[in-house]
Design an enzyme around this catalytic site. Structure first.
Site, short mmCIF file in Angstrom:
data_model
loop_
_atom_site.label_atom_id
_atom_site.label_comp_id
_atom_site.label_asym_id
_atom_site.label_seq_id
_atom_site.Cartn_x
_atom_site.Cartn_y
_atom_site.Cartn_z
N PHE A 159 0.82 -1.23 0.00
CA PHE A 159 0.00 0.00 0.00
C PHE A 159 0.85 1.27 0.00
O PHE A 159 0.32 2.36 0.21
CB PHE A 159 -0.94 0.00 1.21
CG PHE A 159 -1.89 -1.17 1.21
CD1 PHE A 159 -3.06 -1.15 0.47
CD2 PHE A 159 -1.58 -2.34 1.92
CE1 PHE A 159 -3.92 -2.24 0.45
CE2 PHE A 159 -2.44 -3.43 1.90
CZ PHE A 159 -3.62 -3.38 1.16
N CYS A 267 -0.84 3.03 -10.64
CA CYS A 267 -1.74 2.13 -9.89
C CYS A 267 -3.23 2.38 -10.14
O CYS A 267 -3.93 1.50 -10.63
CB CYS A 267 -1.43 2.22 -8.40
SG CYS A 267 0.18 1.54 -8.00
N LYS A 327 2.25 12.88 -9.55
CA LYS A 327 2.10 13.53 -8.25
C LYS A 327 3.47 14.00 -7.80
O LYS A 327 4.49 13.62 -8.39
CB LYS A 327 1.47 12.59 -7.24
CG LYS A 327 2.32 11.40 -6.86
CD LYS A 327 1.60 10.69 -5.74
CE LYS A 327 2.42 9.60 -5.14
NZ LYS A 327 1.79 8.99 -4.01
N1 LIG Z 1 4.39 1.88 -7.78
C1 LIG Z 1 3.57 1.89 -6.75
O1 LIG Z 1 3.36 2.93 -6.10
C2 LIG Z 1 2.89 0.62 -6.30
C3 LIG Z 1 2.27 0.58 -5.04
C4 LIG Z 1 1.66 -0.62 -4.64
C5 LIG Z 1 1.65 -1.71 -5.48
N2 LIG Z 1 2.25 -1.63 -6.72
C6 LIG Z 1 2.24 -2.83 -7.57
O2 LIG Z 1 3.53 -3.44 -7.48
C7 LIG Z 1 3.87 -4.04 -8.73
C8 LIG Z 1 5.19 -3.50 -9.23
O3 LIG Z 1 5.03 -2.11 -9.48
P1 LIG Z 1 6.29 -1.15 -9.70
O4 LIG Z 1 5.75 0.23 -9.75
O5 LIG Z 1 7.36 -1.48 -8.73
O6 LIG Z 1 6.73 -1.62 -11.16
P2 LIG Z 1 8.12 -1.36 -11.90
O7 LIG Z 1 7.85 -1.42 -13.34
O8 LIG Z 1 8.78 -0.12 -11.33
O9 LIG Z 1 9.04 -2.60 -11.47
C9 LIG Z 1 8.86 -3.90 -11.93
C10 LIG Z 1 10.23 -4.52 -12.11
O10 LIG Z 1 10.09 -5.91 -12.42
C11 LIG Z 1 11.13 -6.26 -13.31
N3 LIG Z 1 10.80 -7.53 -13.99
C12 LIG Z 1 9.85 -7.79 -14.90
N4 LIG Z 1 9.90 -9.08 -15.29
C13 LIG Z 1 10.89 -9.65 -14.58
C14 LIG Z 1 11.44 -10.97 -14.54
N5 LIG Z 1 10.96 -11.97 -15.30
N6 LIG Z 1 12.47 -11.20 -13.71
C15 LIG Z 1 12.97 -10.23 -12.94
N7 LIG Z 1 12.50 -8.95 -12.93
C16 LIG Z 1 11.47 -8.68 -13.75
C17 LIG Z 1 11.22 -5.07 -14.24
O11 LIG Z 1 12.46 -5.02 -14.91
C18 LIG Z 1 11.05 -3.91 -13.24
O12 LIG Z 1 12.29 -3.45 -12.75
C19 LIG Z 1 2.69 -3.77 -9.66
O13 LIG Z 1 1.81 -4.85 -9.62
C20 LIG Z 1 2.03 -2.55 -9.03
O14 LIG Z 1 0.66 -2.46 -9.34
C21 LIG Z 1 2.87 -0.50 -7.14
#
Ligand SMILES: NC(=O)c1ccc[n+]([C@@H]2O[C@H](COP(=O)([O-])OP(=O)(O)OC[C@H]3O[C@@H](n4cnc5c(N)ncnc54)[C@H](O)[C@@H]3O)[C@@H](O)[C@H]2O)c1
Length: 443
Positions: A159, A267, A327
């Site tokens: 979160f 998100c 933001k």
């Molecule tokens: N960004 C936010 O504020 C937030 C908050 C809560 C939940 N989430 C959720 O968390 C998840 C990740 O979001 P994020 O913003 O960190 O995404 P992001 O794109 O910043 O990071 C994802 C990472 O996963 C890596 N990746 C993809 N496939 C891979 C594989 N096969 N092996 C190893 N690494 C791999 C990518 O290279 C990337 O660095 C999403 O489901 C998102 O909805 C995000």
């Protein structure tokens, strides 16, 4: 505890660094070689306040390591968090390709008991699919009846908010654990014990729904107040006062009653879409959420209509954009409302200049034909109007006396109600906020 995080983006990296900070031994894995190279040298590839300092401390204590090898991450840890992206498919559904890929790779490298935890935001029933994928892809020797490998899958949605991610991780309102075995629950409790926080323990499906329902609810609150802003503009009321009056009611609360140009980011838009699709697939028409999404789109459209009305001719007008990120305190441009607004105005022939304290490197990759400026004053030079699209604190320190002399026309469209209109009007600006009763006064 030995923990691996697969996916070292905004969520994975913050999770890894914070888990190291509270005493665990963490391996962060990612298949982006450049990202891992940077991280190994102590550089954080994203802008998140405080993260670089915390990373340096835990690298020095040898509490956190980085790798591109899922094999290493799997075999050296008991607990594996999956924190890869779950973007939207064209039909709005969550694209779980990355999650499936990681599940398969974990399966191929598994050599002892593992607890695999979904940290990524995923639709209900994903936990079951992850477990099935792992079991189907286990090395042949483990598929024989007499050589069973034990594993658990759990859900632990995140979160945190970008911009205050460390604070949010370290001091959460609650930690949600979707578990279906005592062993998984015990391990998860142990991981989060140092945080002394409220734990919500539930089954996996409910944990998955908690995340989608929470984000959808917050998006609903934003669309609700944006609708109220539309009425305020029409009847000459001030939405800031309305939000204050509503928000002091403890049953309502003031947070997420900030009017603006709509929610964006990585998100809310995708999670609302995914929740609508999940409902549809299960035979429920989530009309409320569809309207939340419509209101959000309309918010950008009505902002543009206001600009078209007050600026009159858009073609060849020079428009300065103050703030690009979805933001403040982040460099994240994913689904930032600024993208749609800039595309529309460019399409109508405007000349666009932009300034953002952190997001310009990412913005340059997606916004073509925009001139990026080094500060608000360079931005303002020759502009026919300024649009405030992100509420950065830094903008409150702008010297508007100075700015005024640089602009061709002194008009400000404040898409975040960041400034006091009266003050700017005294300085000689034409000021337009959102939901401040403007259209009534200017009719
Ligand atoms: N960004 C936010 O504020 C937030 C908050 C809560 C939940 N989430 C959720 O968390 C998840 C990740 O979001 P994020 O913003 O960190 O995404 P992001 O794109 O910043 O990071 C994802 C990472 O996963 C890596 N990746 C993809 N496939 C891979 C594989 N096969 N092996 C190893 N690494 C791999 C990518 O290279 C990337 O660095 C999403 O489901 C998102 O909805 C995000």
């Amino acid at each position: 505890m030995n923990i691996s995080i697969i996916g070292s983006g905004y969520v994975g990296l913050v999770t890894g660094v914070c888990l190291a900070e509270i005493g665990h031994k963490v391996i962060c894995a990612d298949n982006d070689q450049e990202k891992i190279k940077k991280l190994k040298s102590g550089k954080v590839p994203i802008y998140e306040p405080g993260l670089e300092t915390l990373l340096a401390r835990n690298m020095k204590r040898r509490k956190i390591l980085f790798t591109t090898s899922i094999k290493e991450a799997t075999q050296k840890s008991t607990v594996i968090f999956i924190a890869v992206g779950t973007p939207s498919k064209p039909n709005g559904e969550a694209d779980l390709t990355y999650v499936e890929n990681v599940a398969r790779e974990i399966a191929l490298n598994i050599d002892s008991y593992k607890l695999i935890i979904e940290k990524s935001t995923v639709p209900a029933e994903t936990g079951k699919r992850i477990e099935r994928t792992i079991r189907l892809n286990l090395p042949r020797k483990y598929q024989r009846k007499n050589k069973v490998i034990e594993l658990d899958v759990a859900s632990n949605p995140e979160f945190l908010r970008e911009g205050s991610a460390i604070e949010d991780f370290m001091h959460p309102d609650r930690v949600v654990m979707g578990v279906e075995s005592k062993r998984a629950e015990k391990l998860l409790r142990e991981i989060y014990k140092p945080l002394h926080t409220h734990l919500v323990v539930t089954d996996i499906n409910s944990a998955e729904i908690i995340k989608h329902a929470s984000n959808s609810f917050l998006a609903t609150k934003i669309s609700f107040i944006n609708s109220i802003a539309q009425i305020c503009d029409r009847v000459g009321a001030d939405v800031l006062k309305v939000a204050e009056g509503m928000g002091l009611d403890k049953r309502i609360g003031r947070s997420f009653l900030n009017v603006g140009i709509g929610y964006g980011g990585s998100c809310f838009p995708k999670d609302v879409d995914a929740f609508i699709r999940l409902s549809e697939k299960n035979g429920y028409h989530f009309s409320l959420l569809k309207e939340v999404r419509n209101v959000n789109e309309e918010q950008k459209a009505s902002f543009i209509r206001m600009i078209e009305d007050k600026l009159w001719i858009i073609k060849n007008k020079m428009i300065g954009i103050l703030g690009l990120a979805f933001k403040p305190n982040t460099d994240d441009m994913r689904n930032a409302p600024a993208i749609d607004i800039i595309h529309t105005l460019r399409h109508e022939g405007a000349v666009i200049k932009a300034y953002d304290p952190q997001a310009m490197v990412n913005a340059e990759k997606i916004l073509k034909g925009v001139t990026f400026c080094k500060d608000p004053y360079t931005l303002a030079k020759g502009c026919d109007c300024l649009l405030v699209l992100t509420e950065w604190e830094e903008f409150k320190k702008i010297n508007f006396q100075k700015l005024r002399h640089l602009m061709r026309q002194t008009i400000i469209f404040d898409g975040r109600n960041l400034f006091h209109g009266d003050h700017l009007e005294q300085l000689g600006f034409e000021y337009y906020g959102i939901g401040r009763g403007m259209s009534k006064n200017n009719r």
